[in-house]
Design a protein around this motif. Structure first.
Motif, PDB file in Angstrom:
ATOM      1  N   PRO A 367       8.364  -0.063   2.799  1.00 34.82           N
ATOM      2  CA  PRO A 367       9.124  -1.318   2.880  1.00 34.82           C
ATOM      3  C   PRO A 367       9.398  -1.936   1.517  1.00 34.82           C
ATOM      4  CG  PRO A 367       7.399  -1.274   4.548  1.00 34.82           C
ATOM      5  CD  PRO A 367       7.159  -0.093   3.657  1.00 34.82           C
ATOM      6  N   THR A 370       6.894  -4.422  -0.134  1.00 31.07           N
ATOM      7  CA  THR A 370       5.557  -3.995  -0.551  1.00 31.07           C
ATOM      8  C   THR A 370       5.230  -4.543  -1.940  1.00 31.07           C
ATOM      9  OG1 THR A 370       5.829  -1.932   0.688  1.00 31.07           O
ATOM     10  CG2 THR A 370       4.066  -1.993  -0.945  1.00 31.07           C
ATOM     11  N   THR A 374       0.081  -3.245  -4.501  1.00 28.75           N
ATOM     12  CA  THR A 374      -0.171  -2.217  -3.490  1.00 28.75           C
ATOM     13  C   THR A 374       0.298  -0.859  -3.979  1.00 28.75           C
ATOM     14  OG1 THR A 374      -0.020  -3.809  -1.673  1.00 28.75           O
ATOM     15  CG2 THR A 374       0.341  -1.499  -1.120  1.00 28.75           C
ATOM     16  N   ASP A 404      12.412  -1.999   6.565  1.00 29.39           N
ATOM     17  CA  ASP A 404      11.044  -2.161   7.030  1.00 29.39           C
ATOM     18  C   ASP A 404      10.672  -0.974   7.904  1.00 29.39           C
ATOM     19  OD1 ASP A 404       8.540  -3.272   7.403  1.00 29.39           O
ATOM     20  OD2 ASP A 404       9.317  -5.262   7.915  1.00 29.39           O
ATOM     21  N   LYS A 422       4.690   2.855   7.290  1.00 25.48           N
ATOM     22  CA  LYS A 422       3.841   1.674   7.332  1.00 25.48           C
ATOM     23  C   LYS A 422       2.838   1.719   6.192  1.00 25.48           C
ATOM     24  CE  LYS A 422       0.607  -0.891  10.258  1.00 25.48           C
ATOM     25  NZ  LYS A 422      -0.120  -0.942  11.555  1.00 25.48           N
ATOM     26  N   VAL A 423       2.683   0.581   5.534  1.00 24.07           N
ATOM     27  CA  VAL A 423       1.748   0.443   4.421  1.00 24.07           C
ATOM     28  C   VAL A 423       0.608  -0.482   4.852  1.00 24.07           C
ATOM     29  CG1 VAL A 423       1.473  -0.406   2.063  1.00 24.07           C
ATOM     30  CG2 VAL A 423       3.554   0.813   2.712  1.00 24.07           C
ATOM     31  N   ASN A 424      -0.611  -0.086   4.537  1.00 22.82           N
ATOM     32  CA  ASN A 424      -1.766  -0.939   4.820  1.00 22.82           C
ATOM     33  C   ASN A 424      -1.535  -2.335   4.241  1.00 22.82           C
ATOM     34  OD1 ASN A 424      -4.472  -2.185   4.328  1.00 22.82           O
ATOM     35  ND2 ASN A 424      -5.212  -0.258   5.160  1.00 22.82           N
ATOM     36  N   ASP A 425      -1.814  -3.373   5.051  1.00 25.61           N
ATOM     37  CA  ASP A 425      -1.500  -4.735   4.614  1.00 25.61           C
ATOM     38  C   ASP A 425      -2.627  -5.400   3.825  1.00 25.61           C
ATOM     39  OD1 ASP A 425      -3.347  -5.200   6.591  1.00 25.61           O
ATOM     40  OD2 ASP A 425      -2.024  -6.399   7.873  1.00 25.61           O
ATOM     41  N   GLY A 426      -3.611  -4.611   3.390  1.00 25.53           N
ATOM     42  CA  GLY A 426      -4.675  -5.157   2.556  1.00 25.53           C
ATOM     43  C   GLY A 426      -4.172  -5.561   1.179  1.00 25.53           C
ATOM     44  N   ASP A 427      -5.002  -6.244   0.433  1.00 23.56           N
ATOM     45  CA  ASP A 427      -4.617  -6.788  -0.874  1.00 23.56           C
ATOM     46  C   ASP A 427      -5.488  -6.173  -1.969  1.00 23.56           C
ATOM     47  OD1 ASP A 427      -3.829  -8.244  -3.049  1.00 23.56           O
ATOM     48  OD2 ASP A 427      -4.477 -10.191  -2.284  1.00 23.56           O
TER      49      ASP A 427
END
Length: 447
Positions: A367, A370, A374, A404, A422-427
């Motif tokens: 996306p 991003t 990341t 997206d 899809k990308v992991n939404d962690g920071d």
């Protein structure tokens, strides 16, 4: 090659998508360094044209004579960050334009080497080149580049990792295709003929020719003929097939080198897929017995394939180099595209697969929103795999503005099309912002 081998090769070309993926001429530009960037750029153009002016005509002559497709004719040059010399303005875009003009005027498809090697640290010139990449790739059509941010001997330069996350974001906006021109490496090799990561290392000679061969369809057809064979026979079949493919690569490469009047360097044994049906590395894994790529067993199957390709090919060529193995670029592999679109494989599984194959997260569309941190985290994870396992790994991710998860982006030609993953939404921003250096692993101290 004897008559039977030639006949088998002809059948592979007609029925199984066998080709020479690239003939790549490596050219040293160290003797082009002048007092100013303008003078250096002029010298760069002149040398590339002088050395590569006959590359395309010779390759086309060999294609006609042997009946073997040569898909790309390319040039790789000395890492451009090394050409700053005594200049102080660091206007590297001038050199990018000179490289692009030389590529256009000689008819070559791509030219690599807009590169910085910063695994231990960044000079002012290195940083200037890295920051110039968005402008350079926007202003050129055929120039490709790379940055080596880590190695097993040196550890990982996290300041460079952080910067490259930001650079990738900037390159891809507003034209995401420009991000296809950049690879971020750990343990980059100096003789890789494949783009976008090709450059001509300083330990290489003044000029030489290498070939990159490709035959996923050939391997898949060979394995389809032994559907119930044990793994020992599977390995032997892949090795024998890789031998034939690599033998052809050496024949074409040595013939081209002789006609161009330069040394022959290496054969890269990599299986490089295309979006064409029947030219897929993922399909090879499925032919081994997996319902789809990404299911459990995929990493083991890929490890077997990668190892067998190297064992078979290394016996066929006088010198083997480059990346040599199996590539898994998402957008360039029809079965991989299908697996991602159906949700059978995600970034986490792809990362696991890169521990046992050539290179790493390759031609992955993500996306556009991003965060840069990341992307830096992805680069750091891949570099860690390479650093610890003493292998080459890389990241070529493409953040697509306005897209997206579930959308597609069309790249065209050999670059294919890609589903947005899809990308992991962690920071990871706090981790990346620490900066500094991740030390080399303990097993790096071997001298």
């Amino acid at each position: 090659m004897d008559i039977q081998q030639m006949q088998e090769t002809i059948a592979m070309i007609r029925e199984e998508n066998l080709d020479i993926r690239t003939i790549t001429m490596g050219i040293s530009l160290l003797d082009c360094i002048r007092g100013t960037m303008t003078e250096t750029a002029d010298a760069v153009y002149a040398k590339i044209v002088a050395r590569a002016k006959n590359l395309v005509p010779v390759a086309e002559q060999i294609e006609t004579e042997f009946g073997i497709p040569i898909v790309n004719k390319r040039v790789a040059v000395t890492p451009v960050a090394l050409l700053a010399g005594g200049a102080t303005d660091f206007d590297f875009v001038q050199i990018a334009k000179a490289m692009d003009n030389a590529a256009r005027d000689t008819g070559i498809d791509l030219i690599g080497g807009y590169t910085a090697l910063v695994q231990s640290g960044m000079t002012a010139a290195d940083e200037a080149l890295m920051r110039s990449m968005p402008a350079a790739f926007a202003a050129t059509e055929r120039v490709c580049g790379s940055v080596n941010v880590g190695s097993t001997k040196s550890g990982m330069n996290m300041d460079a990792v952080q910067l490259m996350g930001e650079v990738v974001k900037e390159i891809a906006n507003p034209v995401p295709q420009n991000a296809m021109k950049l690879v971020v490496f750990c343990n980059a090799v100096e003789d890789n003929p494949f783009m976008a990561g090709a450059f001509w290392g300083v330990s290489e000679g003044d000029c030489a020719v290498s070939t990159g061969v490709s035959g996923p369809g050939v391997v898949q057809r060979a394995l389809a003929a032994i559907p119930d064979a044990p793994f020992g026979e599977v390995c032997e079949t892949i090795k024998k097939t890789a031998f034939k493919v690599s033998r052809m690569g050496q024949l074409i490469g040595k013939t081209a080198a002789e006609r161009l009047g330069v040394p022959f360097n290496i054969v890269d044994l990599s299986l490089a897929p295309t979006p064409a049906v029947g030219d897929s590395v993922a399909q090879i894994l499925e032919t081994m017995g997996l319902s789809h790529v990404g299911t459990y067993g995929t990493t083991a199957a890929l490890a077997l394939l990668n190892d067998a390709v190297k064992k078979g090919g290394i016996m066929a060529a006088e010198r083997v180099g480059g990346l040599s193995g199996a590539f898994i670029p998402v957008s360039e592999d029809a079965n991989m595209i299908d697996a991602v679109a159906k949700g059978h494989i995600g970034l986490e599984k792809l990362e696991a697969m890169t521990a046992v194959c050539s290179v790493g997260l390759d031609m992955v569309a993500i996306p556009g929103a991003t965060p840069a941190s990341t992307i830096s985290g992805m680069i750091a994870d891949e570099a860690a795999l390479g650093m610890i396992n003493n292998k080459t790994t890389a990241v070529r991710v493409i953040p697509v503005p306005g897209k997206d998860v579930g959308d597609f982006v069309e790249f065209g030609g050999l670059f294919g099309r890609a589903p947005i993953m899809k990308v992991n939404d962690g920071d990871a921003s706090q981790f990346i912002a620490r900066g500094g250096h991740i030390p080399a692993p303990i097993h790096s101290f071997k001298n």
